[in-house]
Every structure is written in structure tokens, then in C-alpha cells.
Write a protein that holds these residues in place. Structure first.
Motif, PDB file in Angstrom:
ATOM      1  N   VAL A  35       0.890  -0.949  -0.522  1.00 32.52           N
ATOM      2  CA  VAL A  35      -0.191  -0.132   0.085  1.00 32.52           C
ATOM      3  C   VAL A  35       1.196   1.655  -0.007  1.00 32.52           C
ATOM      4  O   VAL A  35       2.233   1.235   0.562  1.00 32.52           O
ATOM      5  N   ASP A  36       0.369   2.457  -0.456  1.00 35.36           N
ATOM      6  CA  ASP A  36       0.767   3.454  -0.698  1.00 35.36           C
ATOM      7  C   ASP A  36       1.712   4.382   1.237  1.00 35.36           C
ATOM      8  O   ASP A  36       0.202   4.042   1.599  1.00 35.36           O
ATOM      9  N   ALA A  37       2.465   4.781   1.209  1.00 40.61           N
ATOM     10  CA  ALA A  37       3.270   5.003   2.588  1.00 40.61           C
ATOM     11  C   ALA A  37       1.843   6.582   2.874  1.00 40.61           C
ATOM     12  O   ALA A  37       2.016   6.293   4.102  1.00 40.61           O
ATOM     13  N   THR A  38       1.271   7.046   1.693  1.00 41.02           N
ATOM     14  CA  THR A  38       1.350   8.845   2.502  1.00 41.02           C
ATOM     15  C   THR A  38      -0.286   8.535   3.156  1.00 41.02           C
ATOM     16  O   THR A  38      -0.606   8.492   4.020  1.00 41.02           O
ATOM     17  N   ASP A  39      -0.825   7.006   2.775  1.00 42.33           N
ATOM     18  CA  ASP A  39      -2.631   6.650   3.486  1.00 42.33           C
ATOM     19  C   ASP A  39      -2.061   5.442   4.067  1.00 42.33           C
ATOM     20  O   ASP A  39      -3.193   5.369   4.656  1.00 42.33           O
ATOM     21  N   GLY A  40      -1.292   4.625   3.558  1.00 43.52           N
ATOM     22  CA  GLY A  40      -1.410   3.018   4.052  1.00 43.52           C
ATOM     23  C   GLY A  40      -2.616   2.299   3.575  1.00 43.52           C
ATOM     24  O   GLY A  40      -2.308   1.437   4.241  1.00 43.52           O
ATOM     25  N   MET A  41      -3.252   2.739   2.771  1.00 43.28           N
ATOM     26  CA  MET A  41      -4.803   2.306   2.487  1.00 43.28           C
ATOM     27  C   MET A  41      -4.508   2.403   1.157  1.00 43.28           C
ATOM     28  O   MET A  41      -4.712   1.313  -0.193  1.00 43.28           O
ATOM     29  N   THR A  42      -4.213   3.157  -0.046  1.00 45.69           N
ATOM     30  CA  THR A  42      -4.816   2.718  -1.295  1.00 45.69           C
ATOM     31  C   THR A  42      -3.065   1.767  -2.379  1.00 45.69           C
ATOM     32  O   THR A  42      -1.917   1.622  -1.671  1.00 45.69           O
ATOM     33  N   PRO A  43      -3.024   0.959  -2.724  1.00 48.25           N
ATOM     34  CA  PRO A  43      -2.946   0.366  -3.342  1.00 48.25           C
ATOM     35  C   PRO A  43      -1.591   0.631  -4.356  1.00 48.25           C
ATOM     36  O   PRO A  43      -1.824   1.021  -5.086  1.00 48.25           O
ATOM     37  N   GLU A  44      -0.762   0.028  -4.455  1.00 47.21           N
ATOM     38  CA  GLU A  44       0.631  -0.073  -4.679  1.00 47.21           C
ATOM     39  C   GLU A  44       0.850  -1.061  -6.369  1.00 47.21           C
ATOM     40  O   GLU A  44       0.614  -2.342  -5.974  1.00 47.21           O
ATOM     41  N   THR A  45       0.401  -0.245  -7.323  1.00 45.84           N
ATOM     42  CA  THR A  45       0.450  -1.583  -8.478  1.00 45.84           C
ATOM     43  C   THR A  45       1.945  -0.784  -9.106  1.00 45.84           C
ATOM     44  O   THR A  45       1.570  -2.111 -10.317  1.00 45.84           O
ATOM     45  N   GLY A  46       2.367  -0.184  -9.191  1.00 43.40           N
ATOM     46  CA  GLY A  46       4.167  -0.451 -10.197  1.00 43.40           C
ATOM     47  C   GLY A  46       5.180  -0.489  -9.186  1.00 43.40           C
ATOM     48  O   GLY A  46       5.952  -0.660  -9.913  1.00 43.40           O
ATOM     49  N   GLU A  47       5.195  -1.744  -8.493  1.00 45.11           N
ATOM     50  CA  GLU A  47       5.787  -2.400  -7.588  1.00 45.11           C
ATOM     51  C   GLU A  47       6.529  -4.064  -8.430  1.00 45.11           C
ATOM     52  O   GLU A  47       7.690  -4.703  -8.092  1.00 45.11           O
ATOM     53  N   GLY A  48       5.917  -4.361 -10.082  1.00 38.85           N
ATOM     54  CA  GLY A  48       6.703  -5.584 -10.328  1.00 38.85           C
ATOM     55  C   GLY A  48       7.440  -5.517 -10.609  1.00 38.85           C
ATOM     56  O   GLY A  48       7.882  -4.526 -11.298  1.00 38.85           O
ATOM     57  N   GLY A  49       8.176  -6.715  -9.987  1.00 41.49           N
ATOM     58  CA  GLY A  49      10.178  -6.813 -11.049  1.00 41.49           C
ATOM     59  C   GLY A  49      10.643  -5.926  -9.626  1.00 41.49           C
ATOM     60  O   GLY A  49      12.110  -6.122  -9.712  1.00 41.49           O
ATOM     61  N   GLY A  50      10.083  -5.675  -8.343  1.00 46.45           N
ATOM     62  CA  GLY A  50      10.970  -5.095  -7.396  1.00 46.45           C
ATOM     63  C   GLY A  50      11.758  -6.067  -6.368  1.00 46.45           C
ATOM     64  O   GLY A  50      11.147  -7.205  -7.028  1.00 46.45           O
ATOM     65  N   GLN A  51      12.355  -6.287  -5.753  1.00 48.81           N
ATOM     66  CA  GLN A  51      13.534  -6.580  -5.099  1.00 48.81           C
ATOM     67  C   GLN A  51      13.040  -6.613  -3.711  1.00 48.81           C
ATOM     68  O   GLN A  51      13.204  -6.508  -2.931  1.00 48.81           O
ATOM     69  N   PRO A  52      12.299  -7.843  -2.818  1.00 49.72           N
ATOM     70  CA  PRO A  52      12.017  -7.757  -1.485  1.00 49.72           C
ATOM     71  C   PRO A  52      13.448  -8.419  -0.817  1.00 49.72           C
ATOM     72  O   PRO A  52      14.432  -9.096  -1.642  1.00 49.72           O
ATOM     73  N   GLN A  53      13.535  -8.524   0.025  1.00 51.09           N
ATOM     74  CA  GLN A  53      14.029  -9.049   1.669  1.00 51.09           C
ATOM     75  C   GLN A  53      13.548  -9.312   1.876  1.00 51.09           C
ATOM     76  O   GLN A  53      12.603  -9.744   2.709  1.00 51.09           O
ATOM     77  N   VAL A  54      14.797 -10.686   3.232  1.00 54.12           N
ATOM     78  CA  VAL A  54      14.294 -11.927   4.004  1.00 54.12           C
ATOM     79  C   VAL A  54      14.947 -11.844   5.102  1.00 54.12           C
ATOM     80  O   VAL A  54      16.264 -11.417   4.770  1.00 54.12           O
ATOM     81  N   ILE A 100       0.360  -9.693  -9.199  1.00 55.09           N
ATOM     82  CA  ILE A 100      -1.103 -10.351  -9.683  1.00 55.09           C
ATOM     83  C   ILE A 100      -1.889  -9.324  -9.567  1.00 55.09           C
ATOM     84  O   ILE A 100      -3.882  -9.927  -9.411  1.00 55.09           O
ATOM     85  N   GLY A 101      -2.162  -8.412  -9.265  1.00 59.70           N
ATOM     86  CA  GLY A 101      -3.871  -7.233  -9.577  1.00 59.70           C
ATOM     87  C   GLY A 101      -3.743  -6.581  -8.039  1.00 59.70           C
ATOM     88  O   GLY A 101      -4.171  -7.213  -7.066  1.00 59.70           O
ATOM     89  N   ASN A 102      -4.400  -5.160  -7.763  1.00 54.64           N
ATOM     90  CA  ASN A 102      -5.330  -4.843  -6.672  1.00 54.64           C
ATOM     91  C   ASN A 102      -3.893  -4.736  -5.763  1.00 54.64           C
ATOM     92  O   ASN A 102      -4.222  -4.915  -4.848  1.00 54.64           O
ATOM     93  N   GLY A 103      -1.899  -4.169  -5.921  1.00 50.58           N
ATOM     94  CA  GLY A 103      -1.530  -4.109  -4.637  1.00 50.58           C
ATOM     95  C   GLY A 103      -0.854  -5.704  -3.826  1.00 50.58           C
ATOM     96  O   GLY A 103      -0.137  -5.287  -3.226  1.00 50.58           O
ATOM     97  N   ARG A 104      -1.496  -6.905  -5.124  1.00 49.96           N
ATOM     98  CA  ARG A 104      -1.155  -8.337  -4.192  1.00 49.96           C
ATOM     99  C   ARG A 104       0.370  -8.646  -4.884  1.00 49.96           C
ATOM    100  O   ARG A 104       0.463  -8.658  -6.392  1.00 49.96           O
ATOM    101  N   TYR A 105       1.127  -8.663  -4.567  1.00 48.37           N
ATOM    102  CA  TYR A 105       2.281 -10.184  -5.372  1.00 48.37           C
ATOM    103  C   TYR A 105       3.002 -11.060  -4.717  1.00 48.37           C
ATOM    104  O   TYR A 105       2.305 -11.130  -3.177  1.00 48.37           O
ATOM    105  N   TYR A 106       3.687 -11.501  -5.023  1.00 47.18           N
ATOM    106  CA  TYR A 106       4.197 -12.838  -4.626  1.00 47.18           C
ATOM    107  C   TYR A 106       5.665 -13.077  -4.983  1.00 47.18           C
ATOM    108  O   TYR A 106       6.197 -11.864  -5.654  1.00 47.18           O
ATOM    109  N   ALA A 107       6.593 -13.337  -3.884  1.00 47.58           N
ATOM    110  CA  ALA A 107       8.172 -13.641  -4.597  1.00 47.58           C
ATOM    111  C   ALA A 107       8.100 -14.910  -4.627  1.00 47.58           C
ATOM    112  O   ALA A 107       7.192 -15.860  -3.281  1.00 47.58           O
ATOM    113  N   ASP A 108       9.154 -15.633  -4.971  1.00 45.69           N
ATOM    114  CA  ASP A 108       9.477 -17.621  -4.423  1.00 45.69           C
ATOM    115  C   ASP A 108      10.891 -17.892  -3.630  1.00 45.69           C
ATOM    116  O   ASP A 108      11.602 -16.506  -4.364  1.00 45.69           O
TER     117      ASP A 108
END
Length: 77
Positions: free
Chosen positions: A23-42, A60-68
């Protein structure tokens, strides 16, 4: 932060998939939709954060993502 428990040395890729709701950091609710290809950390067992062993984000849509996670990342308890 998502906490995901994966069995040690899990060989089934689908069981090593982790999901994110971004979600967007400004309101904590708006889905982030442009993060595909981003690199998460573990962090494994409370260790330092790293991008080694986790794939990039797949949208996968509406701010939802997955990583393997790789099997080598979860090869020990």
C-alpha cells in the motif's frame, strides 16, 4: 511485515511462495500497483536482511504480489 513459515528444505516451489499486500505510504490504504519486478528482502531466523534467495515481485492485481523463495534459502531449520 509478513511472517511466513516454510518447512526446512521444502522441495515444492508452490509452498515456498510468499505473498505481499503493498500500500501507499502516504495513506496506508491505496494499493501500490507499480512494484512488479521490485526486489523484496528476507530475514532467516532473525538474521540480517538480504535479497539473496528471494525472487522479484510478481504483480497479481490490486496491490497484491508474490515472490518465490529458493530451496537453498530454506535448506536448514
Amino acid at each position: 511485515m509478513n511472517i511466513v513459515l516454510v518447512m526446512a528444505n521444502e522441495s515444492v516451489a508452490a509452498r515456498r511462495r510468499v505473498y505481499f499486500q503493498l500500500v501507499d505510504a502516504t495513506d496506508g490504504m491505496t494499493p501500490e500497483t507499480g512494484e512488479g519486478g521490485g526486489q523484496p528482502q528476507v530475514s532467516v531466523n532473525g538474521g540480517s536482511w538480504t535479497s539473496t534467495g528471494i525472487g522479484t515481485l510478481t504483480a497479481i492485481g490490486n496491490g497484491r504480489y508474490y515472490a518465490d523463495l529458493t530451496q537453498s534459502l530454506v535448506d536448514t531449520t
